[in-house]
Motif scaffolding. Structure first.
Motif: not given
Length: 142
Positions: A1-20, A121-125
């Motif tokens: 799943m590309p980061p642009s298709e992430l929703s709310g909390q997933d996007r926030a977590l990816c942003l935090i992890y990426g910045l760190f 995985a959440r998007g598939r299920d």
């Protein structure tokens, strides 16, 4: 799943992890470059020898260095288990990347990839609810 298709909390977590991962890599990379420049006359093996000497120079540095090594080992176990659970390829690279790059950079990069896998995985299920939401319970309700 590309980061642009992430929703709310997933996007926030990816942003935090990426910045760190990025910030930690830059900070620790700058520290590594400064040490290598300072010790450049020792040659490649001398630089490693001098780093280990400085990392174990006194009780305080031994404490910090030992703690970091033990955290690295514990996180290695976590990354292997989670890597298998979420089918993340090349987990060894994140583990080996810790002492080569920096633990903050390699672990946060792993967590970024892990969160992308969880979101995919959440998007598939659709039966798996997003974090923080409860599913209706079967059986007796109170």
């Amino acid at each position: 799943m590309p980061p642009s298709e992430l929703s709310g909390q997933d996007r926030a977590l990816c942003l935090i992890y990426g910045l760190f991962a990025l910030g930690g890599g830059l900070v620790m990379g700058a520290q590594a470059v400064a040490f290598v420049v300072q010790e450049s006359d020792a040659g490649p093996l001398g630089i490693v020898k001098n780093f280990l000497r400085d990392a174990t120079a006194n009780a305080a540095t031994v404490f910090v260095y030992a703690d970091l090594v033990l955290v690295w080992a514990a996180l290695a176990v976590f990354m292997v288990v989670e890597g298998r659970r979420h089918r993340i390829a090349h987990v060894w690279a994140y583990i080996v990347g810790a002492p080569v790059l920096a633990l903050i950079a390699s672990f946060c990069a792993f967590m970024y990839v892990r969160q992308l896998r969880i979101a995919a995985a959440r998007g598939r299920d659709t039966a798996v609810p997003p974090p923080g939401r409860r599913t209706p319970t079967k059986g007796r309700q109170r």
